[in-house]
Design a protein around this motif. Structure first.
Motif, PDB file in Angstrom:
ATOM      1  N   GLY A 213       0.765  -1.233   0.000  1.00  0.00           N
ATOM      2  CA  GLY A 213       0.000   0.000   0.000  1.00  0.00           C
ATOM      3  C   GLY A 213       0.795   1.281   0.000  1.00  0.00           C
ATOM      4  O   GLY A 213       0.262   2.352   0.302  1.00  0.00           O
ATOM      5  N   ARG A 214       2.051   1.230  -0.377  1.00  0.00           N
ATOM      6  CA  ARG A 214       2.876   2.443  -0.413  1.00  0.00           C
ATOM      7  C   ARG A 214       4.056   2.222  -1.341  1.00  0.00           C
ATOM      8  O   ARG A 214       4.417   1.091  -1.663  1.00  0.00           O
ATOM      9  N   ARG A 215       4.674   3.354  -1.737  1.00  0.00           N
ATOM     10  CA  ARG A 215       5.948   3.270  -2.441  1.00  0.00           C
ATOM     11  C   ARG A 215       7.065   2.941  -1.451  1.00  0.00           C
ATOM     12  O   ARG A 215       6.956   3.196  -0.251  1.00  0.00           O
ATOM     13  N   GLY A 216       8.135   2.389  -1.982  1.00  0.00           N
ATOM     14  CA  GLY A 216       9.293   2.114  -1.151  1.00  0.00           C
ATOM     15  C   GLY A 216      10.172   3.341  -0.994  1.00  0.00           C
ATOM     16  O   GLY A 216      10.005   4.351  -1.693  1.00  0.00           O
ATOM     17  N   PHE A 217      11.103   3.258  -0.070  1.00  0.00           N
ATOM     18  CA  PHE A 217      12.055   4.336   0.168  1.00  0.00           C
ATOM     19  C   PHE A 217      13.437   3.922  -0.340  1.00  0.00           C
ATOM     20  O   PHE A 217      13.783   2.730  -0.308  1.00  0.00           O
TER      21      PHE A 217
END
Length: 250
Positions: A213-217
């Motif tokens: 549910g999110r982009r990676g860092f």
């Protein structure tokens, strides 16, 4: 002891995003890093943020004379290489119907030719038992409209790691890929050709495709690269390690 204590690492595309995050992680793990990129100002800023154990060399990986200059600096300063992260890459949106020859050439010049010769020209300086990590992408197994040249170039990178694993096995040099998914770096808004609004829409679309549910860092990719660079991955070679929040896995 730190994972990369005393190692000499070369990182292409090291002035921002994944490359910069990896350079910082490598230094934290005890390595001396040599980073290269096309823009001197960004390299200077990157070195200032890394703070220690870093050397910068301005250059474009698609220009073989720039690679020669990079490795001349590495040879003079360190004499050898233990780790190479071939990270530099380029990707702009261009649907098949409108893609130009220059778009295709730029993509393959950096992502394929540049990476190929980045590795080839490093070999004379490489210590046996070293580690080479290639930055591919989950696009190497996904259909991404508008990014087909980019995806094809990253599939080539994946196959390089297979062949080079066999070519370099007698020197015990491990060759692996890391394949990021949608990562929160400036590249989406600055290098793909998208407008700010289109970039926001792309982020929203990517997020719906990612189980986490999110982009990676960038730091999450750096952690994976540090693992592949270290002796903790001593029995891993020829793999494609996806760091994508599950985007291309389910």
């Amino acid at each position: 002891m730190k994972k990369l204590e005393g190692k000499v690492a070369v990182i292409t595309g090291g002035s921002s995003g994944i490359g910069l995050a990896t350079a910082k992680r490598f230094v934290e793990e005890g390595a001396h890093v040599v980073i290269t990129g096309r823009r001197e100002k960004e390299l200077v800023e990157a070195a200032a943020s890394i703070k220690r154990n870093v050397t910068t060399v301005v250059g474009d990986v698609s220009r073989l004379e720039d690679l020669d200059r990079l490795y001349a600096v590495v040879k003079e300063k360190h004499g050898h290489i233990d780790v190479l992260f071939a990270n530099a890459g380029a990707g702009t949106i261009a649907p098949l119907a409108v893609a130009t020859e220059s778009h295709f050439d730029q993509t393959f010049d950096v992502n394929v030719k540049g990476l190929f010769f980045t590795v080839q020209k490093a070999l004379p300086l490489f210590k046996d038992d070293g580690s080479i990590i290639l930055n591919s992408s989950v696009s190497n197994v996904l259909g991404l409209p508008g990014f087909t040249a980019y995806a094809a170039s990253k599939a080539a990178v994946r196959n390089f790691s297979r062949g080079w694993t066999l070519e370099l096995k007698d020197r015990r040099i491990r060759v692996n890929c890391v394949s990021p998914g949608a990562i929160d770096t400036p590249a989406l808004a600055t290098t793909t050709g998208l407008t700010a609004e289109q970039a926001e829409q792309a982020v929203a679309q990517f997020t719906t495709q990612i189980p986490m549910g999110r982009r990676g860092f960038p730091e999450e990719i750096a952690a994976a690269v540090a693992f592949l660079a270290s002796d903790e991955s001593s029995y891993i070679t020829g793999v494609d390690l996806a760091v994508d929040g599950g985007m291309a896995q389910v």
